[in-house]
Design a protein around this motif. Sequence first.
Motif, PDB file in Angstrom:
ATOM      1  N   TRP A   1      85.071   4.312  -5.900  1.00 36.86           N
ATOM      2  CA  TRP A   1      84.353   4.849  -7.065  1.00 36.86           C
ATOM      3  C   TRP A   1      83.018   4.126  -7.251  1.00 36.86           C
ATOM      4  N   SER A   2      83.031   2.817  -7.055  1.00 37.63           N
ATOM      5  CA  SER A   2      81.786   2.056  -7.143  1.00 37.63           C
ATOM      6  C   SER A   2      80.796   2.505  -6.077  1.00 37.63           C
ATOM      7  N   ASN A   3      81.306   2.784  -4.871  1.00 41.60           N
ATOM      8  CA  ASN A   3      80.433   3.255  -3.792  1.00 41.60           C
ATOM      9  C   ASN A   3      79.895   4.652  -4.050  1.00 41.60           C
ATOM     10  N   VAL A   4      80.680   5.503  -4.704  1.00 43.56           N
ATOM     11  CA  VAL A   4      80.197   6.842  -5.072  1.00 43.56           C
ATOM     12  C   VAL A   4      78.992   6.729  -6.010  1.00 43.56           C
ATOM     13  N   LEU A   5      79.131   5.914  -7.048  1.00 41.73           N
ATOM     14  CA  LEU A   5      78.048   5.773  -8.030  1.00 41.73           C
ATOM     15  C   LEU A   5      76.821   5.099  -7.403  1.00 41.73           C
ATOM     16  N   ALA A   6      77.060   4.110  -6.557  1.00 43.60           N
ATOM     17  CA  ALA A   6      75.936   3.440  -5.900  1.00 43.60           C
ATOM     18  C   ALA A   6      75.200   4.389  -4.958  1.00 43.60           C
ATOM     19  N   ALA A   7      75.950   5.240  -4.253  1.00 43.57           N
ATOM     20  CA  ALA A   7      75.328   6.193  -3.322  1.00 43.57           C
ATOM     21  C   ALA A   7      74.498   7.229  -4.066  1.00 43.57           C
ATOM     22  N   ILE A   8      74.953   7.630  -5.248  1.00 45.55           N
ATOM     23  CA  ILE A   8      74.164   8.576  -6.053  1.00 45.55           C
ATOM     24  C   ILE A   8      72.821   7.958  -6.417  1.00 45.55           C
ATOM     25  N   ASP A   9      72.858   6.722  -6.891  1.00 46.93           N
ATOM     26  CA  ASP A   9      71.603   6.039  -7.254  1.00 46.93           C
ATOM     27  C   ASP A   9      70.707   5.825  -6.037  1.00 46.93           C
ATOM     28  N   GLU A  10      71.307   5.445  -4.922  1.00 51.22           N
ATOM     29  CA  GLU A  10      70.533   5.106  -3.728  1.00 51.22           C
ATOM     30  C   GLU A  10      69.982   6.332  -3.006  1.00 51.22           C
ATOM     31  N   LEU A  11      70.795   7.388  -2.903  1.00 51.85           N
ATOM     32  CA  LEU A  11      70.435   8.507  -2.034  1.00 51.85           C
ATOM     33  C   LEU A  11      69.977   9.763  -2.786  1.00 51.85           C
ATOM     34  N   LEU A  12      70.483   9.960  -3.989  1.00 51.74           N
ATOM     35  CA  LEU A  12      70.089  11.151  -4.741  1.00 51.74           C
ATOM     36  C   LEU A  12      68.918  10.903  -5.672  1.00 51.74           C
ATOM     37  N   VAL A  13      68.886   9.727  -6.285  1.00 56.51           N
ATOM     38  CA  VAL A  13      67.831   9.430  -7.263  1.00 56.51           C
ATOM     39  C   VAL A  13      66.584   8.892  -6.583  1.00 56.51           C
ATOM     40  N   ALA A  14      66.765   8.126  -5.517  1.00 56.71           N
ATOM     41  CA  ALA A  14      65.623   7.448  -4.872  1.00 56.71           C
ATOM     42  C   ALA A  14      64.577   8.455  -4.390  1.00 56.71           C
TER      43      ALA A  14
END
Length: 539
Positions: free
Chosen positions: A526-539
Motif C-alpha cells: 500500500w505504501s508503494n502504491v501511494l509512493a508510485a502515484i506521487d512519483e509516476l503520476l504526479v511528477a
Amino acid sequence: MTEIQHLSAQVTLSNKGLIHTDTLITLSKDLKVSDVLPTQESEIVTRLERHLGDTEASYFLPSRESGVNDMYLHLGCHGPIALVERPRICLIWAVLRLRHPLLASKIEMRDYNDIKFIYDTPQSVEAVLADADANLEQSTKNGQGLIESYLNGPRTLSTERLSYLMFSQTPLGDSSVLGNTTQNYDFLICATHFLGDGMALHQFANDLFGLLGGSLTNGELSALLESEWVLRCVTKLAALPASMEERFPPLTTSRFRHAAHAVDFDLNQRKLIGGHAFPRTSQLPRSTIVPTVSFDPERTTKMLRNCKARGVSISSALFAICNVAWARTHSKDWELPMMMYSALNMRSYLAANKSLNDSYWFLAIGYFNIVLPSFLPRNAAEIPSTFWHRARSAKTQSTNAVKSAMIIPRAREMSRKRGEQARRWAKEDDDRAAGVFTKSAPVASVPQSFKVPPSKALIGLSLLGNLDGIYKHSSFPNIQLHTLTTGSRQRSGGMLLFGYTFVGKLWVSLGYDQNGFEKDTIERYWSNVLAAIDELLVA
C-alpha cells in the motif's frame, strides 16, 4: 388530499421536471384520481416475482451465511439542518423504493436452481412509508463508525431485507465553519450485490441527493409519493427489471456459432496467466479495513494532464501503478506475469426494457483481466517509461475486452459457469453444515509436460472513473458532498482496490482483510502504491 389538490400537485411536480410526461400516466381530464384509486372490489396487492439470473445467483449463494459482497456507499456532506431530517429522508427513501422495486423485494429459495425475487406491491401510501421507515436508521456513529460496523459487525442485510439506509449528524467541532444552521452528515446506502452494481449505487445516490437537496417541500414530496404509488401499484404498472441474462440478445441457433463461441471462450481463458498472490496468514476472524487517500484537485489535475499526454486514462494508469508497486514489494517469481481482474459494465450491450417502470437497479457486470510483466528494469531511470508503456498495455487490453465482437458470448458463458460453480459450492457448504458432505474422488494428476500455467490474480481493481459525471452537484446546491467511500463485506482473505475521481479529487482505497494477509507485505504494498502515484503520476 382532495382530488383538486392532488391534480394541482401533479402539475407542480411535472413543471419541476420530477414527473416525466413521456412515461407517466398523467391525471388529466381523461384520467382522474377517482378512476384509478381502489374500490372495495378492486385488488391492489400484486405479487411480482422472477428467478435470479446466473450472475445474480453467483452473488446471492455465497452471501447467505455472512453477507459476503453486501455493498455499501458512504457519502459525507454539509447540509442545512432544515433539509436533512428523518421525515424528509423517509419520504425520499419511500419514493425511490417504489421506483426501484428490487430494493423493497425479498428472496425466496426453494433449491439451488429455484431462487426468486419476490415483491408484494404495497396496499397504501402508508404501507410504503412504513416499509421505508423500517429500513431507515438514524445513527449516532460517524462515517468511519458506520462503515466499520457494516463491514465487520453482524450482517445488516438478509433475504428479507435487500437494502437499508443509514444516516447520522456529526458536528465538525468548529461551528464557525458552517454556522448554526448547517451541519456535517454521513449517509450509508446498503444493498446486496445480487441486487445491483456500483453504477446502480451511484446513480441512486445522485437521485437521493437530488430530491433531498432540491426545491421540493415535504408537502410536495408527499404528493410525489402518492403519485408514484398510484402509478405503480393502483394502475398495476409495477415491474421487476429483467436480469442481465434475459437482456442479452437471443442465442444463435447455429451449431457452428455455438461451437465457435465455446472455442473462443476456452482460448481466451487460457491467455489468463498469473503467478503472483499475496502471502496468506493463519485463519483468524475476518477484519476488513479500508485505508483511503484523496489527492487534492491541483495534483489530480496534473495527473489527468499527464495521462492525457500519454494517451491513457487514470484507470489504465492505476493498473500500471499496482504493477510497479508489486514489483517493488516482491522480489521473486519475476519470470511469471502478474494478473489483475476488474469488472466490466455490460449495460450498453443489453436490450433496453422500455416498460414504464424499468429500473437501473439490476446487476449488469462482466469481467476482464489485465496481464503485465512482473519485473522492473534495473536502471531506475527507465522505470517511468516502463510504467507508461504498461499503462498503454493495460489500456489496449481493456479496450480489446470492451470492443471485442465476442464480448456477449463470452459474458454469457462466464455467467453460466459462475452460476454452476456457485450452486455446486453452495451445496457443498450446506452438506458440510449438515454433516453429510462426501469429498469427491481426487482428479488424476496431470503429467508435468501437460500442466497448464498458473492463473492466479494478485488483486482486483474497481475503477469507477469520473464520478462527477454521475453526481449532478448543481441539482442539489443546498448540499455539498465532500467524501465518498465504497466497498463491500468481504470473505476471509478478500481484497479490492478502488480508484475514482470525485469532487475534483482522485481517491484511492484498499479494502482488505487485515487478518487474512501477511501484515508487512500488505502495508509495504500500500505504501508503494501511494509512493508510485506521487512519483509516476504526479511528477
